[in-house]
Design an enzyme around this catalytic site. Structure first.
Site, mmCIF file in Angstrom:
data_model
loop_
_atom_site.group_PDB
_atom_site.id
_atom_site.type_symbol
_atom_site.label_atom_id
_atom_site.label_comp_id
_atom_site.label_asym_id
_atom_site.label_seq_id
_atom_site.Cartn_x
_atom_site.Cartn_y
_atom_site.Cartn_z
ATOM 1 N N LYS A 11 97.023 42.973 70.965
ATOM 2 C CA LYS A 11 97.386 41.755 72.166
ATOM 3 C C LYS A 11 98.242 42.470 73.283
ATOM 4 O O LYS A 11 98.721 43.488 73.214
ATOM 5 C CB LYS A 11 97.925 40.514 71.525
ATOM 6 C CG LYS A 11 97.021 39.763 70.747
ATOM 7 C CD LYS A 11 97.860 38.732 70.030
ATOM 8 C CE LYS A 11 96.813 37.710 69.129
ATOM 9 N NZ LYS A 11 97.643 36.507 68.598
ATOM 10 N N TYR A 51 89.229 31.736 72.337
ATOM 11 C CA TYR A 51 90.112 30.610 71.631
ATOM 12 C C TYR A 51 89.682 29.212 71.762
ATOM 13 O O TYR A 51 90.330 28.306 71.474
ATOM 14 C CB TYR A 51 91.577 30.845 72.104
ATOM 15 C CG TYR A 51 92.118 32.068 71.725
ATOM 16 C CD1 TYR A 51 92.477 32.284 70.424
ATOM 17 C CD2 TYR A 51 92.355 33.270 72.404
ATOM 18 C CE1 TYR A 51 92.987 33.495 70.015
ATOM 19 C CE2 TYR A 51 93.020 34.411 72.303
ATOM 20 C CZ TYR A 51 93.138 34.470 70.683
ATOM 21 O OH TYR A 51 93.806 35.754 70.126
ATOM 22 N N ARG A 87 93.694 41.404 57.455
ATOM 23 C CA ARG A 87 94.915 40.310 57.322
ATOM 24 C C ARG A 87 96.184 40.440 56.732
ATOM 25 O O ARG A 87 97.201 40.259 57.196
ATOM 26 C CB ARG A 87 94.179 39.135 56.959
ATOM 27 C CG ARG A 87 92.876 38.633 57.778
ATOM 28 C CD ARG A 87 92.331 37.140 57.756
ATOM 29 N NE ARG A 87 93.493 36.208 58.052
ATOM 30 C CZ ARG A 87 93.711 35.730 59.195
ATOM 31 N NH1 ARG A 87 93.113 36.146 60.246
ATOM 32 N NH2 ARG A 87 94.455 34.516 59.497
ATOM 33 N N THR A 93 101.120 35.201 60.465
ATOM 34 C CA THR A 93 101.653 34.718 62.133
ATOM 35 C C THR A 93 102.765 34.900 62.589
ATOM 36 O O THR A 93 103.085 35.447 63.771
ATOM 37 C CB THR A 93 100.813 33.430 62.238
ATOM 38 O OG1 THR A 93 99.127 33.738 61.835
ATOM 39 C CG2 THR A 93 100.744 33.254 63.627
ATOM 40 N N ARG A 104 102.918 42.899 62.293
ATOM 41 C CA ARG A 104 103.761 41.717 62.735
ATOM 42 C C ARG A 104 105.254 41.791 62.507
ATOM 43 O O ARG A 104 106.012 41.484 63.342
ATOM 44 C CB ARG A 104 102.911 40.260 62.454
ATOM 45 C CG ARG A 104 101.685 40.113 63.168
ATOM 46 C CD ARG A 104 101.199 38.848 62.734
ATOM 47 N NE ARG A 104 99.886 38.707 63.672
ATOM 48 C CZ ARG A 104 98.659 37.790 63.104
ATOM 49 N NH1 ARG A 104 98.953 37.272 62.140
ATOM 50 N NH2 ARG A 104 97.913 37.495 63.811
ATOM 51 N N ASN A 114 102.382 37.915 68.806
ATOM 52 C CA ASN A 114 102.463 38.489 67.593
ATOM 53 C C ASN A 114 101.616 39.655 67.490
ATOM 54 O O ASN A 114 101.237 40.202 66.257
ATOM 55 C CB ASN A 114 102.057 37.420 66.486
ATOM 56 C CG ASN A 114 100.650 36.898 66.621
ATOM 57 O OD1 ASN A 114 99.827 37.471 67.448
ATOM 58 N ND2 ASN A 114 100.514 35.776 66.033
ATOM 59 N N HIS A 117 95.490 40.183 66.662
ATOM 60 C CA HIS A 117 94.430 39.178 66.307
ATOM 61 C C HIS A 117 93.545 39.865 65.111
ATOM 62 O O HIS A 117 93.103 40.671 65.377
ATOM 63 C CB HIS A 117 93.764 38.361 67.150
ATOM 64 C CG HIS A 117 92.358 37.931 66.809
ATOM 65 N ND1 HIS A 117 92.575 36.390 66.406
ATOM 66 C CD2 HIS A 117 91.180 38.122 66.632
ATOM 67 C CE1 HIS A 117 91.287 35.915 66.020
ATOM 68 N NE2 HIS A 117 90.628 36.899 66.170
ATOM 69 N N GLU A 128 82.901 36.781 66.720
ATOM 70 C CA GLU A 128 84.118 37.242 67.467
ATOM 71 C C GLU A 128 83.456 38.731 67.757
ATOM 72 O O GLU A 128 83.674 39.251 69.034
ATOM 73 C CB GLU A 128 85.335 37.286 66.693
ATOM 74 C CG GLU A 128 85.947 36.156 66.398
ATOM 75 C CD GLU A 128 87.451 36.095 65.996
ATOM 76 O OE1 GLU A 128 87.792 34.832 65.921
ATOM 77 O OE2 GLU A 128 87.612 37.034 65.240
#
Length: 140
Positions: A11, A51, A87, A93, A104, A114, A117, A128
């Site tokens: 991000k 989103y 993940r 998150t 993170r 954060n 994604h 996606e």
């Protein structure tokens, strides 16, 4: 466990701080392969489409503005159980709740900023990935 593909986005908060290589090293160290990657500047329309599942939530507009505020790195990660593994590497998150050593915990600035994604299911991963890559773009 099956070989899977998942979408990963580094991000704007992380690309601004030049953390792409450090974050990618975490993925690779966990056994994930980067099989497609590009640095792009999302438009508000692209961020909104990506989103859209959150369109009714109060943070939607702010999230879209953030994601369009600076370049992101979109990539496809591949490996055994790639969705769950990604993940795990990303961490919770909320960086305050993320496990030590996760992306993170190390790099996120807040719940909103954060750093990364990752797709949350095989179905969403396919959707996606297709938003950013054709099958010809992926070199597994």
């Amino acid at each position: 466990m099956a070989i899977e593909r998942t979408l990963s986005i580094i991000k704007p908060d992380a690309t601004r701080r030049n953390l792409t290589g450090k974050i990618n090293a975490k993925f690779e160290d966990a056994g994930l392969r980067i099989v497609a990657q590009k640095r792009i500047q999302l438009t508000m329309a692209q961020a909104g489409k990506f989103y859209e599942v959150h369109a009714e939530r109060p943070f939607y507009g702010e999230l879209c503005e953030f994601m369009a505020s600076a370049p992101v790195v979109v990539q496809v990660l591949e490996g055994e159980g790639a969705i769950g593994k990604n993940r795990e590497v990303m961490g919770a998150t909320n960086p305050a709740e993320a496990a030590e050593g996760t992306v993170r915990k190390l790099y996120a600035q807040s719940i909103g900023e954060n750093s990364v994604h990752g797709s949350d299911s095989e179905e969403n991963a396919k959707i996606e990935i297709a938003q950013f890559f054709s099958e010809a773009d992926i070199a597994g």
